[in-house]
Enzyme design. Structure first.
Site: not given
Length: 276
Positions: A24-26
């Site tokens: 996941l890109k945070l």
């Protein structure tokens, strides 16, 4: 000790490849955490030391000679990263937003640089080193499944995904095709309402009932898009002030952007095409 982090290139679409892991890109602030001489120090990706801003992170039990790479986030009531809340916490010690450091890589371990190890082996070291608690978490990952995971990200209005080659080395201060980000863009049709005088920023507005509501500023416009705008705007000027030239909102374009801010502005809009 500061280490300049490895950076990502962009991919327009997710893909399925078991040679890549998917994360996941945070939506937070990149953070380098180092422990040398039994002192923990925190740095942004631009080598600004921010140790004093986050005292919650100074008691992690890791070996001396360790450097971790990750993202510091604040989550909203639904558990989604909230970048505006993160910036509030970053800018003020009086903010009571709860932070969490989400670790996705390790650069030094027990005083040895381990950038030569494949990513998948560095992940194994992290697995044994970081224990999830209220302030620290390992970023979860999976082999492949980039397209399926991106579909889930879109369903939940999250920022995007990151695809990383499982065998990749950690390239300090490099932007590499081995690490790719896929952004979950939103799209909107907006009017150009002005431009900044000293830098190329366009003022944007969104049409509402009987008015054009301000929607933020746009910096990212292709050279061809800028050229076409310059051909049209002179005849549309209605007033000027010290910073901006304001124009009649007759030029309409489509933009892509990350999300709406809490004030209804477009976050990091970029030009796609003219539609009028």
């Amino acid at each position: 000790m500061f280490v300049s982090p490895m950076l990502l290139h962009k991919s327009e679409q997710p893909f399925e490849d078991k040679e890549f892991i998917t994360e996941l890109k945070l939506d937070g602030i990149r953070l380098i955490l180092s422990k040398f001489n039994n002192q923990i120090k925190l740095y942004t990706r631009h080598n600004n030391e921010v140790t004093s801003k986050f005292p919650e992170l100074l008691h992690i039990d890791i070996p001396d000679g360790t450097v971790l790479d990750g993202e510091i986030i604040v989550t909203d009531k639904d558990g989604k990263p909230d970048f505006e809340a993160m910036m509030e916490r970053f800018q003020s010690k009086r903010s009571n937003h709860h932070i969490q450091f989400c670790v996705f890589d390790i650069i030094y371990y027990k005083g040895e640089k381990i950038t030569h190890l494949p990513l998948i082996e560095r992940k194994d070291i992290l697995e044994s080193l970081i224990h999830n608690d209220q302030y620290f978490a390992k970023v979860q990952w999976m082999l492949g499944k980039g397209e399926a995971y991106f579909d889930i990200v879109k369903q939940h209005d999250l920022e995007g995904i990151v695809l990383k080659r499982a065998a990749s080395k950690y390239q300090i201060n490099k932007r590499s095709q081995n690490w790719l980000k896929v952004i979950n863009y939103q799209y909107a049709d907006v009017f150009i309402t002005g431009l900044r005088k000293d830098e190329f920023w366009l003022l944007l507005g969104i049409e509402e009932i009987n008015r054009i509501k301000p929607a933020g500023i746009m910096e990212f416009v292709s050279p061809a898009g800028r050229k076409q705008f310059y051909k049209q705007f002179q005849d549309l000027i209605i007033e000027e002030d010290k910073k901006f030239i304001h124009v009649d909102p007759k030029i309409k374009c489509r933009v892509k952007f990350r999300n709406y801010t809490k004030k209804g502005m477009l976050c990091i809009p970029s030009f796609v095409e003219y539609i009028s």
